[in-house]
Write a protein that holds these residues in place. Sequence first.
Motif, PDB file in Angstrom:
ATOM      1  N   MET A 142     -67.876 -36.559-140.821  1.00  0.00           N
ATOM      2  CA  MET A 142     -67.375 -37.796-140.222  1.00  0.00           C
ATOM      3  C   MET A 142     -65.668 -37.644-140.216  1.00  0.00           C
ATOM      4  O   MET A 142     -65.263 -38.149-139.028  1.00  0.00           O
ATOM      5  CB  MET A 142     -67.760 -38.852-141.252  1.00  0.00           C
ATOM      6  CG  MET A 142     -67.288 -40.305-140.852  1.00  0.00           C
ATOM      7  SD  MET A 142     -67.862 -40.956-139.387  1.00  0.00           S
ATOM      8  CE  MET A 142     -69.760 -41.092-140.095  1.00  0.00           C
ATOM      9  N   ARG A 143     -65.059 -37.089-141.071  1.00  0.00           N
ATOM     10  CA  ARG A 143     -63.650 -37.001-140.947  1.00  0.00           C
ATOM     11  C   ARG A 143     -63.268 -36.125-139.880  1.00  0.00           C
ATOM     12  O   ARG A 143     -62.147 -36.597-139.023  1.00  0.00           O
ATOM     13  CB  ARG A 143     -63.055 -36.431-142.378  1.00  0.00           C
ATOM     14  CG  ARG A 143     -61.468 -36.346-142.393  1.00  0.00           C
ATOM     15  CD  ARG A 143     -61.099 -35.981-143.739  1.00  0.00           C
ATOM     16  NE  ARG A 143     -61.619 -36.633-144.866  1.00  0.00           N
ATOM     17  CZ  ARG A 143     -61.747 -36.237-146.081  1.00  0.00           C
ATOM     18  NH1 ARG A 143     -61.085 -35.149-146.428  1.00  0.00           N
ATOM     19  NH2 ARG A 143     -62.322 -37.051-146.967  1.00  0.00           N
TER      20      ARG A 143
ATOM     21  N   ARG B 252     -61.414 -36.678-132.359  1.00  0.00           N
ATOM     22  CA  ARG B 252     -61.286 -37.687-131.305  1.00  0.00           C
ATOM     23  C   ARG B 252     -60.075 -38.041-130.908  1.00  0.00           C
ATOM     24  O   ARG B 252     -59.778 -38.322-129.735  1.00  0.00           O
ATOM     25  CB  ARG B 252     -62.128 -38.785-131.536  1.00  0.00           C
ATOM     26  CG  ARG B 252     -63.818 -38.750-131.353  1.00  0.00           C
ATOM     27  CD  ARG B 252     -64.242 -39.964-131.669  1.00  0.00           C
ATOM     28  NE  ARG B 252     -65.805 -39.944-131.398  1.00  0.00           N
ATOM     29  CZ  ARG B 252     -66.672 -40.878-131.390  1.00  0.00           C
ATOM     30  NH1 ARG B 252     -66.306 -42.030-132.183  1.00  0.00           N
ATOM     31  NH2 ARG B 252     -68.131 -40.747-131.394  1.00  0.00           N
TER      32      ARG B 252
ATOM     33  N   LEU C 222     -63.683 -37.940-136.471  1.00  0.00           N
ATOM     34  CA  LEU C 222     -62.627 -39.074-136.094  1.00  0.00           C
ATOM     35  C   LEU C 222     -61.443 -38.315-135.974  1.00  0.00           C
ATOM     36  O   LEU C 222     -60.727 -38.677-134.865  1.00  0.00           O
ATOM     37  CB  LEU C 222     -62.521 -39.890-137.239  1.00  0.00           C
ATOM     38  CG  LEU C 222     -63.696 -40.963-137.701  1.00  0.00           C
ATOM     39  CD1 LEU C 222     -63.521 -41.912-138.939  1.00  0.00           C
ATOM     40  CD2 LEU C 222     -64.161 -41.766-136.420  1.00  0.00           C
ATOM     41  N   ARG C 223     -61.087 -37.192-136.582  1.00  0.00           N
ATOM     42  CA  ARG C 223     -59.654 -36.664-136.450  1.00  0.00           C
ATOM     43  C   ARG C 223     -59.755 -35.905-134.991  1.00  0.00           C
ATOM     44  O   ARG C 223     -58.475 -35.950-134.315  1.00  0.00           O
ATOM     45  CB  ARG C 223     -59.514 -35.638-137.507  1.00  0.00           C
ATOM     46  CG  ARG C 223     -59.323 -36.303-138.746  1.00  0.00           C
ATOM     47  CD  ARG C 223     -59.018 -35.192-139.860  1.00  0.00           C
ATOM     48  NE  ARG C 223     -57.593 -34.347-139.502  1.00  0.00           N
ATOM     49  CZ  ARG C 223     -57.047 -33.496-140.186  1.00  0.00           C
ATOM     50  NH1 ARG C 223     -57.673 -33.001-141.349  1.00  0.00           N
ATOM     51  NH2 ARG C 223     -56.098 -32.933-139.910  1.00  0.00           N
TER      52      ARG C 223
ATOM     53  N   LEU D 234     -71.326 -42.530-134.494  1.00  0.00           N
ATOM     54  CA  LEU D 234     -70.947 -42.585-135.873  1.00  0.00           C
ATOM     55  C   LEU D 234     -72.120 -42.642-136.690  1.00  0.00           C
ATOM     56  O   LEU D 234     -72.351 -42.068-137.850  1.00  0.00           O
ATOM     57  CB  LEU D 234     -69.889 -43.750-136.170  1.00  0.00           C
ATOM     58  CG  LEU D 234     -68.239 -43.410-135.556  1.00  0.00           C
ATOM     59  CD1 LEU D 234     -67.564 -44.525-135.686  1.00  0.00           C
ATOM     60  CD2 LEU D 234     -67.937 -42.052-135.926  1.00  0.00           C
TER      61      LEU D 234
ATOM     62  N   ARG E 146     -73.219 -40.381-139.710  1.00  0.00           N
ATOM     63  CA  ARG E 146     -73.365 -40.847-141.012  1.00  0.00           C
ATOM     64  C   ARG E 146     -74.802 -40.314-141.656  1.00  0.00           C
ATOM     65  O   ARG E 146     -74.846 -40.584-142.826  1.00  0.00           O
ATOM     66  CB  ARG E 146     -73.184 -42.383-141.098  1.00  0.00           C
ATOM     67  CG  ARG E 146     -73.013 -43.044-142.497  1.00  0.00           C
ATOM     68  CD  ARG E 146     -73.032 -44.502-142.193  1.00  0.00           C
ATOM     69  NE  ARG E 146     -71.597 -44.789-141.728  1.00  0.00           N
ATOM     70  CZ  ARG E 146     -71.425 -45.210-140.470  1.00  0.00           C
ATOM     71  NH1 ARG E 146     -72.769 -45.686-139.762  1.00  0.00           N
ATOM     72  NH2 ARG E 146     -70.326 -45.565-139.948  1.00  0.00           N
TER      73      ARG E 146
END
Length: 302
Positions: free
Chosen positions: A14-15, A21, A18-19, A57, A61
């Motif tokens: 997940m991290r 993107r 996001l990073r 997401l 998740r």
Amino acid sequence: MTGVLVEPLTASPMRSLLRHRFSSRVDRALVFLSSEGEDRVVHPRGTSACPYRPPSLTMVRRKAFGQVCWVSLVEHDAAVDAFDRTPDGWLQPSARRTVTWWVSDPVAAARKRLLEQEVPSWIARDLAGRDGASRISGGDPAQADDAAARPGSVRDMECQVPEVGIAYRVHLPAASPLPDSSTRPAVPSDWGDEQRAAYRFYREVVAQGPCSLAALWLLRHPDQAREVLDWTVQNQTLLTDKAEWEHSLVGLLQGLSAADRGFVGIKLAELLSGLGIPHADEVLDRVQGGQSPNTHGYPERQ
């Protein structure tokens, strides 16, 4: 990632999603592999550069993917041995080609766990297959054009290897440089070795100037030594090996008066002494000793 094109993710998916993107890096893609065929890719150049959609997401998740990894998108250069197929079906090396390759399908490269050192052999195999397909027609230009016109053909200079998810571009060999006609003049093709050797000999003699030509003439006609001697006496300016600046300097000194030449001699001796030239001080003292005290309005030596 030297040698490694596919690198397992060691941080939180997940991290990392996001990073990535919001990252400005364009040298790698984040690949999500699924056992159900729902593979997803976060490509730095967007969906237009990759046929796979990015994951949501929610999918990340609930851990809908069995493996997440980084795949390098950096371009690489490699030398590849091309092969020709013999009439009995064997492959033999025919040429060495330079190619630039990159990962075009991150999912295929990830599933194959592709290594950088394995790519040249895949490209060589693909080149052999394309060259063979172009010869199936037996020289028929229309069929050869059809074989070469498919997407990713060698003629297009960009080829796909879908089995491992890479694409490559073949570089055309550099054209041979033209001979420099100013330094290596062309000679007739029908000349033999003896004529070529004689030509090189006379060309060197001419390049060395009048001295070599006069010596060559005297060698061939020793009975004309008197004529050669008269010619050399009358043409000393052609036979001297002085530089132009020397002639200019001699002309300048000849136009000076005795006092001016003495002043120039002193200044030259001072310059040599300042440079540490041996015996320069001795010469300076001798030159100054032959000059009268400062009666010409020149500045004294400091």
